[in-house]
Design a protein around this motif. Structure first.
Motif, PDB file in Angstrom:
ATOM      1  N   GLU A 184      31.524  10.979  86.798  1.00 13.85           N
ATOM      2  CA  GLU A 184      32.894  11.199  86.335  1.00 13.85           C
ATOM      3  C   GLU A 184      33.905  10.663  87.334  1.00 13.85           C
ATOM      4  O   GLU A 184      34.942  10.100  86.941  1.00 13.85           O
ATOM      5  CB  GLU A 184      33.126  12.688  86.092  1.00 13.85           C
ATOM      6  N   ALA A 187      33.987   6.880  86.732  1.00 19.65           N
ATOM      7  CA  ALA A 187      34.513   6.509  85.420  1.00 19.65           C
ATOM      8  C   ALA A 187      35.988   6.853  85.265  1.00 19.65           C
ATOM      9  O   ALA A 187      36.689   6.259  84.432  1.00 19.65           O
ATOM     10  CB  ALA A 187      33.701   7.182  84.320  1.00 19.65           C
ATOM     11  N   ARG A 195      36.325   1.364  87.917  1.00 21.55           N
ATOM     12  CA  ARG A 195      35.915   1.691  86.542  1.00 21.55           C
ATOM     13  C   ARG A 195      35.125   0.543  85.910  1.00 21.55           C
ATOM     14  O   ARG A 195      34.210   0.780  85.124  1.00 21.55           O
ATOM     15  CB  ARG A 195      37.151   2.024  85.695  1.00 21.55           C
ATOM     16  N   ALA A 198      31.708   0.949  87.144  1.00 19.38           N
ATOM     17  CA  ALA A 198      31.081   2.068  86.432  1.00 19.38           C
ATOM     18  C   ALA A 198      30.663   1.652  85.032  1.00 19.38           C
ATOM     19  O   ALA A 198      29.601   2.057  84.528  1.00 19.38           O
ATOM     20  CB  ALA A 198      32.042   3.255  86.375  1.00 19.38           C
ATOM     21  N   ALA A 199      31.487   0.813  84.386  1.00 20.32           N
ATOM     22  CA  ALA A 199      31.213   0.390  83.009  1.00 20.32           C
ATOM     23  C   ALA A 199      29.948  -0.452  82.905  1.00 20.32           C
ATOM     24  O   ALA A 199      29.332  -0.524  81.837  1.00 20.32           O
ATOM     25  CB  ALA A 199      32.404  -0.385  82.460  1.00 20.32           C
ATOM     26  N   LEU A 204      25.189   5.285  83.927  1.00 19.21           N
ATOM     27  CA  LEU A 204      26.335   6.054  83.424  1.00 19.21           C
ATOM     28  C   LEU A 204      25.974   6.779  82.120  1.00 19.21           C
ATOM     29  O   LEU A 204      25.423   6.170  81.197  1.00 19.21           O
ATOM     30  CB  LEU A 204      27.522   5.118  83.174  1.00 19.21           C
ATOM     31  N   LEU A 208      30.464   9.044  78.922  1.00 14.91           N
ATOM     32  CA  LEU A 208      31.413   8.348  79.789  1.00 14.91           C
ATOM     33  C   LEU A 208      31.514   6.876  79.415  1.00 14.91           C
ATOM     34  O   LEU A 208      32.576   6.268  79.552  1.00 14.91           O
ATOM     35  CB  LEU A 208      31.000   8.518  81.252  1.00 14.91           C
ATOM     36  N   LEU A 212      34.992   4.945  78.472  1.00 13.64           N
ATOM     37  CA  LEU A 212      35.437   3.665  79.036  1.00 13.64           C
ATOM     38  C   LEU A 212      35.596   2.586  77.966  1.00 13.64           C
ATOM     39  O   LEU A 212      36.311   1.614  78.169  1.00 13.64           O
ATOM     40  CB  LEU A 212      34.441   3.200  80.109  1.00 13.64           C
ATOM     41  N   ASP A 215      39.152   2.483  77.318  1.00 18.06           N
ATOM     42  CA  ASP A 215      39.962   2.480  78.539  1.00 18.06           C
ATOM     43  C   ASP A 215      41.182   1.582  78.354  1.00 18.06           C
ATOM     44  O   ASP A 215      41.125   0.565  77.648  1.00 18.06           O
ATOM     45  CB  ASP A 215      39.107   1.957  79.710  1.00 18.06           C
TER      46      ASP A 215
END
Length: 454
Positions: A184, A187, A195, A198-199, A204, A208, A212, A215
């Motif tokens: 978290e 993300a 981010r 993270a994507a 992940l 989440l 994204l 986003d």
């Protein structure tokens, strides 16, 4: 009135200001650079060039076309450490010649030998060792820490690599799983690129990933859209955009996979980013190569040609002529790039195509002589260093400021003229070059083509 001239070094396109161009295009300087690449320069004269004009010829010396033993020894005996470092990484030096530097007293020269030529400047499909095995072994005796550098070297002989780095000796560690709090935090980070990372992270959690996918950042949404677990409908539901000129970081899972089913899924995806990614995969089956070779997206075709040796020759040639990227010159070294038969392009309305005639080994000297009179300066530049030209024509091109540099690299340039280049260059003002040069792997940058002369 003639338009402002831009002289293009065959190894570098310049993205610079007018002050740099005024410095770089000065005929005396251009001819020095050409002379540094001339394969027929006498060894003593080459040493004089290095001693007197190293600042002017700079890294051009590393592109000297062919090193005789006499030329190599003349430069290798220079007391200047920087000269010997440059020689250690010169592109066209033979391995046994380069190995003569392994007993050099300077650590910097030894490190240059271990690193070898800059791979980006010498990009090749089949990297050949730049030193014999015994020379690498001797370098490791002198400094065992060189083994760390050799681990990533494209030049290391395979048998020596197998001995130094046996299979499984350095396994890639698996990334530990993310706990909920870590996931978290990444993300939801305020930093867009955190981010994005993270994507693309396969660890992940799905909820989440879904967050994204909507986003506010288009970069984050694009990264999510290229995750491997998504199907075509899920990708299409994400608001991402990839334009023809947009740069997209290839998805590693698509570039590395050897699974034909995964490859096929990417090749036939509506997602341009996935097709560009899989075009970088060097393990594609021939049928998938053929599909990507006709892709509507130019970047897909370009990346395919840059990464796959089995693309048909017509696609490689067409892609080269269409490309405007800094790496387009790599395609000249593609194993399928056609050379025989390029003489047919002598009548093309495209100067980029006409310039390729000099790459045809079967082009007649009469044809080379004729295109050396081409109306476009870049075509004349490509032709000016061709050994099929007559000595008289070489001298004419040498006297032309737009082709003087290339003509100075022609092996038919008379030795007295070579000496004269150095004589007149001696009093060059020590004016600094303002601006910068960007290294370019082709013969010229299409968007920097000089206009036709009036």
């Amino acid at each position: 009135m003639a338009s402002r001239r831009l002289t293009i070094n065959p190894e570098a396109a310049l993205y610079v200001n007018d002050a740099f161009l005024a410095h770089y295009n000065k005929p005396a300087r251009a001819r020095l650079r050409g002379l540094a690449r001339n394969p027929a320069i006498p060894a003593g004269l080459l040493r004089r060039l290095v001693d007197e004009q190293l600042r002017e010829i700079g890294s051009t010396l590393t592109f000297h076309k062919k090193w005789t033993d006499e030329q190599f020894e003349a430069v290798a005996s220079s007391p200047d450490r920087k000269v010997r470092e440059m020689l250690a990484q010169a592109v066209h030096v033979m391995p046994e010649q380069r190995a003569r530097l392994v007993e050099d007293p300077e650590p910097g020269v030894l490190r240059a030998l271990v690193e070898g030529p800059d791979y980006l400047l010498t990009w090749t499909w089949t990297p050949q060792p730049t030193l014999p095995v015994w020379a690498y072994e001797r370098l490791l005796e002198r400094n065992p820490e060189f083994e760390l550098i050799l681990a990533d070297s494209p030049w290391l002989p395979q048998d020596l690599r197998a001995r130094l780095y046996p299979a499984g000796s350095s396994p890639a560690p698996d990334e530990p799983p993310l706990d909920r709090e870590q996931a978290e935090a990444r993300a939801c980070d305020d930093n867009e690129w955190t981010r994005v990372a993270a994507a693309t992270d396969p660890r992940l959690p799905g909820d989440l990933v879904a967050r994204l996918a909507v986003d506010p950042s288009p970069e984050v949404r694009l990264a999510v859209s290229m995750r491997p677990e998504l199907n075509e409908q899920q990708r299409a539901a994400i608001d991402y955009h990839v334009g023809p000129d947009d740069r997209v970081r290839p998805a590693r899972w698509a570039t590395d996979t050897r699974d034909p089913r995964v490859q096929r899924r990417c090749v036939f995806s509506a997602h341009i980013g996935l097709r560009r990614s899989v075009a970088c995969n060097r393990h594609l089956t021939p049928d998938l190569v053929a599909v990507l070779a006709t892709d509507d997206d130019f970047a897909v075709r370009l990346m395919l040609c840059e990464n796959n040796p089995h693309v048909d020759s017509d696609t490689v040639l067409d892609t080269y002529l269409e490309a405007t990227t800094m790496t387009r010159g790599r395609l000249l070294h593609h194993p399928r790039f056609p050379r025989t038969g390029l003489a047919r392009l002598a009548g093309s309305p495209d100067p980029q195509a006409r310039a390729l005639v000099v790459l045809d080994p079967d082009a007649a000297p009469e044809l080379i002589e004729r295109i050396s009179h081409d109306a476009h300066p870049v075509v004349r530049q490509w032709t000016a260093d061709d050994p099929r030209l007559s000595s008289g024509r070489v001298l004419e091109l040498f006297d032309d400021p737009s082709t003087g540099e290339a003509a100075a690299a022609n092996p038919h340039l008379p030795v007295p003229v070579m000496r004269r280049i150095l004589d007149v260059a001696a009093p060059l003002a020590d004016d600094p070059a303002e601006g910068r040069a960007a290294v370019y792997l082709g013969r010229w940058s299409p968007d920097q083509l000089p206009p036709e002369e009036d």
